[in-house]
Design an enzyme around this catalytic site. Sequence first.
Site, short mmCIF file in Angstrom:
data_model
loop_
_atom_site.label_atom_id
_atom_site.label_comp_id
_atom_site.label_asym_id
_atom_site.label_seq_id
_atom_site.Cartn_x
_atom_site.Cartn_y
_atom_site.Cartn_z
N CYS A 163 37.12 45.13 45.27
CA CYS A 163 36.24 44.01 44.97
C CYS A 163 36.10 43.16 46.22
CB CYS A 163 36.88 43.19 43.84
SG CYS A 163 36.05 41.65 43.45
N CYS A 212 28.99 44.11 47.22
CA CYS A 212 29.70 43.96 45.95
C CYS A 212 29.87 45.37 45.39
CB CYS A 212 28.85 43.11 44.99
SG CYS A 212 29.44 43.10 43.29
N1 DGL Z 1 32.78 43.84 42.19
C1 DGL Z 1 32.97 42.60 42.78
C2 DGL Z 1 32.70 42.49 44.24
O1 DGL Z 1 32.80 43.47 44.92
C3 DGL Z 1 32.98 41.35 42.00
C4 DGL Z 1 31.75 40.92 41.33
C5 DGL Z 1 32.00 39.71 40.51
O2 DGL Z 1 32.88 39.78 39.67
O3 DGL Z 1 31.36 38.70 40.73
O4 DGL Z 1 32.43 41.45 44.74
#
Ligand code: DGL
Length: 264
Positions: free
Chosen positions: A76, A186
Site C-alpha cells: 500500500c 496506489c
Molecule cells: N492501496 C492503497 C495504496 O496503495 C490504499 C488506498 C486507500 O486505502 O486509500 O495507496
Amino acid sequence: MNSTEDYPIGFFDSGIGGTSIWKEVHELLPNENTIYLADSKNAPYGDKSKDKIIEYCIKNTEILLNQNAKIIVVACNTATTNAIKILRDRYTIPFIGIEPAIKLASLVTKTNNIGVLATRGTIQSDLFEKTSASLKSGIKIIEQVGDGLVNLIEKGELESKEIEFLLKKYLNPMMEKNIDALVLGCTHYPYLIPSISRIVTNDIKIIDSGFAVARQTKNVLHKLNIAQTKEDCKTTHKFYSNKDSNVLTRLLNNDHLEILSKEF
Ligand code: DGL
C-alpha cells in the site's frame, strides 16, 4: 519443525488493492508461502490522518508477526509513505514498501511531464515530497488525487460508468498537460488498467511499482538467507478480509487460495 524459510511472506493493504502486488510477488517467488491481510473495514486509508494510518499499520504488523511472517510487504503506497519508517524503527522484521514509481517515470518520459494518480495520503506525505524533489531538474509532476476510486474498487467495480466518469475527470486534465507517463501510485489502481487504457492515448506509458516490489522482496529474502530453497513443494496462500471476502474471491479467481472473512 519449520525453518524460517518455510514461514510465509506477509502482506497487508487497506483492502484488496495489494493483491496486485501479491500477484507479482507470487509469480516471481512461486515456492514461497504467503499470508495477506485486507483491512477493507478501514479502507480507504488515503483520507485518514497519518496517526490513524500508523495505528492500522501497527495492528496489521502485529497480526502478521503472530502468524510467523518472515518478511512484511506493505502492499500500500499510503501506508508505506506514512508509516514505513515508524514500522522499521519499531520492529526487527524486514519490511518492503511501495512508493509511486516516479523515478522510473522520470527515466522514460520524453515530454518531461509525468502524471501521478494516487491517494491524498500519499501525495501529501513527506516521503512523496522528498522523492519528487530528488528527480532531475526539468521534470514536472502533475499530481491528481483519485478520490472515490478505492471505494468503488473495494466494491468490486472495475469497469463501471462511475469509474469511467471519475477516470476521465482525473486523466483528461493530465493529458492536456502533455504527460507521456502515468504513474499508478496506489495498489488498487492496476485493476483499472483496462479502463484507463481506453481513455489515455497510446503514447502514454502506464507505470506501476508491482514488479519492482517483487524484485526487491526476492533480493532481500536472498540477502538475509531466508528465501525458500525447496522447489515444487506445496505452498499455502491465506487471504483474510475483515469485510466482504467475496470481492477478494472474485478478484483472485483461483481455487488453490484460502480466502476467509475474519475479524481484525
Ligand atoms: N492501496 C492503497 C495504496 O496503495 C490504499 C488506498 C486507500 O486505502 O486509500 O495507496
